[in-house]
Design an enzyme around this catalytic site. Structure first.
Site, PDB file in Angstrom:
ATOM      1  N   LYS A  11       0.813  -1.220   0.000  1.00 57.67           N
ATOM      2  CA  LYS A  11       0.000   0.000   0.000  1.00 57.67           C
ATOM      3  C   LYS A  11       0.857   1.285   0.000  1.00 57.67           C
ATOM      4  O   LYS A  11       2.066   1.229   0.282  1.00 57.67           O
ATOM      5  CB  LYS A  11      -0.924  -0.024   1.231  1.00 57.67           C
ATOM      6  CG  LYS A  11      -1.966  -1.154   1.187  1.00 57.67           C
ATOM      7  CD  LYS A  11      -2.920  -1.066   2.381  1.00 57.67           C
ATOM      8  CE  LYS A  11      -3.987  -2.132   2.343  1.00 57.67           C
ATOM      9  NZ  LYS A  11      -4.953  -2.005   3.457  1.00 57.67           N
ATOM     10  N   TYR A  51     -12.385  -1.987  -3.757  1.00 56.93           N
ATOM     11  CA  TYR A  51     -12.867  -2.111  -2.374  1.00 56.93           C
ATOM     12  C   TYR A  51     -14.399  -1.989  -2.283  1.00 56.93           C
ATOM     13  O   TYR A  51     -14.926  -1.681  -1.200  1.00 56.93           O
ATOM     14  CB  TYR A  51     -12.191  -1.074  -1.483  1.00 56.93           C
ATOM     15  CG  TYR A  51     -10.813  -1.484  -1.013  1.00 56.93           C
ATOM     16  CD1 TYR A  51     -10.637  -2.582  -0.157  1.00 56.93           C
ATOM     17  CD2 TYR A  51      -9.670  -0.791  -1.394  1.00 56.93           C
ATOM     18  CE1 TYR A  51      -9.379  -2.977   0.288  1.00 56.93           C
ATOM     19  CE2 TYR A  51      -8.404  -1.176  -0.956  1.00 56.93           C
ATOM     20  CZ  TYR A  51      -8.271  -2.263  -0.114  1.00 56.93           C
ATOM     21  OH  TYR A  51      -7.026  -2.652   0.328  1.00 56.93           O
ATOM     22  N   PHE A  59     -15.265   3.714   6.861  1.00 54.30           N
ATOM     23  CA  PHE A  59     -13.907   4.077   6.447  1.00 54.30           C
ATOM     24  C   PHE A  59     -13.703   3.991   4.929  1.00 54.30           C
ATOM     25  O   PHE A  59     -12.593   4.192   4.440  1.00 54.30           O
ATOM     26  CB  PHE A  59     -12.878   3.193   7.160  1.00 54.30           C
ATOM     27  CG  PHE A  59     -13.087   1.711   6.966  1.00 54.30           C
ATOM     28  CD1 PHE A  59     -12.662   1.061   5.820  1.00 54.30           C
ATOM     29  CD2 PHE A  59     -13.691   0.949   7.956  1.00 54.30           C
ATOM     30  CE1 PHE A  59     -12.856  -0.296   5.637  1.00 54.30           C
ATOM     31  CE2 PHE A  59     -13.886  -0.417   7.799  1.00 54.30           C
ATOM     32  CZ  PHE A  59     -13.461  -1.038   6.621  1.00 54.30           C
ATOM     33  N   ARG A  87      -1.950 -14.120   4.866  1.00 59.10           N
ATOM     34  CA  ARG A  87      -2.625 -13.421   5.966  1.00 59.10           C
ATOM     35  C   ARG A  87      -1.808 -13.542   7.261  1.00 59.10           C
ATOM     36  O   ARG A  87      -1.756 -12.603   8.060  1.00 59.10           O
ATOM     37  CB  ARG A  87      -4.045 -13.967   6.174  1.00 59.10           C
ATOM     38  CG  ARG A  87      -4.992 -13.833   4.987  1.00 59.10           C
ATOM     39  CD  ARG A  87      -5.460 -12.434   4.700  1.00 59.10           C
ATOM     40  NE  ARG A  87      -5.973 -11.747   5.858  1.00 59.10           N
ATOM     41  CZ  ARG A  87      -6.718 -10.630   5.804  1.00 59.10           C
ATOM     42  NH1 ARG A  87      -7.035 -10.098   4.615  1.00 59.10           N
ATOM     43  NH2 ARG A  87      -7.123 -10.030   6.877  1.00 59.10           N
ATOM     44  N   ARG A 104       2.552  -6.108   9.429  1.00 63.07           N
ATOM     45  CA  ARG A 104       1.810  -4.979  10.012  1.00 63.07           C
ATOM     46  C   ARG A 104       2.349  -4.587  11.377  1.00 63.07           C
ATOM     47  O   ARG A 104       2.359  -3.397  11.725  1.00 63.07           O
ATOM     48  CB  ARG A 104       0.319  -5.318  10.048  1.00 63.07           C
ATOM     49  CG  ARG A 104      -0.310  -5.183   8.642  1.00 63.07           C
ATOM     50  CD  ARG A 104      -1.659  -5.794   8.571  1.00 63.07           C
ATOM     51  NE  ARG A 104      -2.423  -5.375   7.382  1.00 63.07           N
ATOM     52  CZ  ARG A 104      -3.572  -5.914   7.006  1.00 63.07           C
ATOM     53  NH1 ARG A 104      -4.107  -6.902   7.722  1.00 63.07           N
ATOM     54  NH2 ARG A 104      -4.192  -5.488   5.936  1.00 63.07           N
ATOM     55  N   ASN A 114      -2.030   0.416   6.727  1.00 68.05           N
ATOM     56  CA  ASN A 114      -1.458  -0.805   7.300  1.00 68.05           C
ATOM     57  C   ASN A 114      -0.632  -1.631   6.317  1.00 68.05           C
ATOM     58  O   ASN A 114      -0.524  -2.844   6.437  1.00 68.05           O
ATOM     59  CB  ASN A 114      -2.563  -1.639   7.966  1.00 68.05           C
ATOM     60  CG  ASN A 114      -3.655  -2.024   6.987  1.00 68.05           C
ATOM     61  OD1 ASN A 114      -3.561  -1.727   5.809  1.00 68.05           O
ATOM     62  ND2 ASN A 114      -4.675  -2.700   7.479  1.00 68.05           N
ATOM     63  N   HIS A 117      -2.267  -5.358   1.601  1.00 69.17           N
ATOM     64  CA  HIS A 117      -3.576  -6.015   1.411  1.00 69.17           C
ATOM     65  C   HIS A 117      -3.324  -7.474   1.074  1.00 69.17           C
ATOM     66  O   HIS A 117      -2.342  -7.789   0.404  1.00 69.17           O
ATOM     67  CB  HIS A 117      -4.337  -5.368   0.244  1.00 69.17           C
ATOM     68  CG  HIS A 117      -5.520  -6.198  -0.203  1.00 69.17           C
ATOM     69  ND1 HIS A 117      -6.746  -6.092   0.396  1.00 69.17           N
ATOM     70  CD2 HIS A 117      -5.629  -7.186  -1.135  1.00 69.17           C
ATOM     71  CE1 HIS A 117      -7.576  -6.978  -0.172  1.00 69.17           C
ATOM     72  NE2 HIS A 117      -6.909  -7.650  -1.103  1.00 69.17           N
ATOM     73  N   GLU A 128      -9.813 -10.944  -7.221  1.00 68.48           N
ATOM     74  CA  GLU A 128      -8.854  -9.847  -7.048  1.00 68.48           C
ATOM     75  C   GLU A 128      -7.657  -9.989  -7.988  1.00 68.48           C
ATOM     76  O   GLU A 128      -7.147  -8.992  -8.492  1.00 68.48           O
ATOM     77  CB  GLU A 128      -8.400  -9.788  -5.588  1.00 68.48           C
ATOM     78  CG  GLU A 128      -9.526  -9.327  -4.668  1.00 68.48           C
ATOM     79  CD  GLU A 128      -9.127  -9.283  -3.194  1.00 68.48           C
ATOM     80  OE1 GLU A 128      -9.972  -8.884  -2.379  1.00 68.48           O
ATOM     81  OE2 GLU A 128      -7.972  -9.648  -2.854  1.00 68.48           O
TER      82      GLU A 128
HETATM   83  P1  ADP Z   1      -7.878  -6.599   5.926  1.00 70.12           P
HETATM   84  O1  ADP Z   1      -7.081  -5.674   5.025  1.00 70.12           O
HETATM   85  O2  ADP Z   1      -7.074  -7.074   7.101  1.00 70.12           O
HETATM   86  O3  ADP Z   1      -8.534  -7.732   5.168  1.00 70.12           O
HETATM   87  P2  ADP Z   1     -10.520  -5.347   6.032  1.00 70.12           P
HETATM   88  O4  ADP Z   1     -10.846  -6.145   4.814  1.00 70.12           O
HETATM   89  O5  ADP Z   1     -11.458  -5.441   7.190  1.00 70.12           O
HETATM   90  O6  ADP Z   1      -9.058  -5.713   6.577  1.00 70.12           O
HETATM   91  O7  ADP Z   1     -10.418  -3.809   5.667  1.00 70.12           O
HETATM   92  C1  ADP Z   1      -9.816  -3.406   4.444  1.00 70.12           C
HETATM   93  C2  ADP Z   1      -8.911  -2.239   4.729  1.00 70.12           C
HETATM   94  O8  ADP Z   1      -9.687  -1.123   5.154  1.00 70.12           O
HETATM   95  C3  ADP Z   1      -7.895  -2.445   5.871  1.00 70.12           C
HETATM   96  O9  ADP Z   1      -6.740  -3.159   5.484  1.00 70.12           O
HETATM   97  C4  ADP Z   1      -7.586  -1.011   6.241  1.00 70.12           C
HETATM   98  O10 ADP Z   1      -6.671  -0.417   5.313  1.00 70.12           O
HETATM   99  C5  ADP Z   1      -8.950  -0.344   6.088  1.00 70.12           C
HETATM  100  N1  ADP Z   1      -9.669  -0.334   7.376  1.00 70.12           N
HETATM  101  C6  ADP Z   1     -10.254  -1.383   8.001  1.00 70.12           C
HETATM  102  N2  ADP Z   1     -10.819  -1.026   9.151  1.00 70.12           N
HETATM  103  C7  ADP Z   1     -10.595   0.318   9.276  1.00 70.12           C
HETATM  104  C8  ADP Z   1     -10.933   1.290  10.268  1.00 70.12           C
HETATM  105  N3  ADP Z   1     -11.607   0.968  11.366  1.00 70.12           N
HETATM  106  N4  ADP Z   1     -10.535   2.576  10.053  1.00 70.12           N
HETATM  107  C9  ADP Z   1      -9.845   2.920   8.940  1.00 70.12           C
HETATM  108  N5  ADP Z   1      -9.491   2.041   7.962  1.00 70.12           N
HETATM  109  C10 ADP Z   1      -9.867   0.757   8.139  1.00 70.12           C
HETATM  110 MG    MG Z   2      -9.993  -7.697   3.715  1.00 70.34          MG
END
Ligand code: ADP
Ligand code: MG
Length: 140
Positions: A11, A51, A59, A87, A104, A114, A117, A128
């Site tokens: 990212k 997304y 968010f 993961r 992370r 973070n 992805h 994807e």
């Molecule tokens: P992951 O990337 O671990 O699969 P998610 O699919 O739940 O997590 O969320 C996608 C992305 O959205 C996260 O990697 C992060 O960049 C962002 N995100 C998730 N939760 C939050 C939050 N509470 N506030 C801001 N950004 C968030």
């Molecule tokens: Mg995800």
């Protein structure tokens, strides 16, 4: 356990800090092979489409703005159990909850910024990967 492919994205927070190589070393150390890779700058529309599953989340706009704020590296990782392995190497979404040694934990700035992805299941991995790559661009 079968060989799988999964989509990985490095990212903007990580490309900004020149961490592409450090992050990919973690994947390779875990036995994941980078079988396709490109550095691109997402448009706001592309980030929104990628997304779309999070459209209703509070968010979503912040996430899309972040993802098109600087270059990303999109890549396909291949290996035994690659989806779950990726993961594991990534660590929890919130770096405050991520295990020691994960990407992370070491590199993420916040729950939003973070660093990486990773696809979360076989079906989403397939979708994807197809979002960014044709079969011809994936060389195992
Ligand atoms: P992951 O990337 O671990 O699969 P998610 O699919 O739940 O997590 O969320 C996608 C992305 O959205 C996260 O990697 C992060 O960049 C962002 N995100 C998730 N939760 C939050 C939050 N509470 N506030 C801001 N950004 C968030
Ligand atoms: Mg995800």
């Amino acid at each position: 356990m079968a060989t799988q492919r999964t989509l990985s994205i490095i990212k903007p927070d990580a490309t900004n800090r020149n961490l592409t190589g450090a992050i990919n070393a973690k994947f390779e150390e875990a036995g994941l092979r980078i079988v396709a890779q490109k550095r691109i700058r997402l448009s706001r529309d592309q980030a929104g489409a990628f997304y779309a599953v999070h459209k209703e989340r509070p968010f979503y706009d912040e996430l899309c703005e972040f993802m098109c704020s600087a270059p990303v590296v999109v890549q396909v990782l291949e290996g035994e159990n690659a989806i779950a392995m990726n993961r594991d190497v990534m660590g929890a979404t919130n770096p405050a909850e991520a295990a020691d040694g994960t990407i992370r934990k070491e590199y993420a700035l916040s729950i939003g910024e973070n660093s990486v992805h990773g696809s979360d299941a076989e079906e989403t991995a397939k979708q994807e990967i197809a979002f960014f790559f044709s079969e011809l661009e994936i060389v195992g």
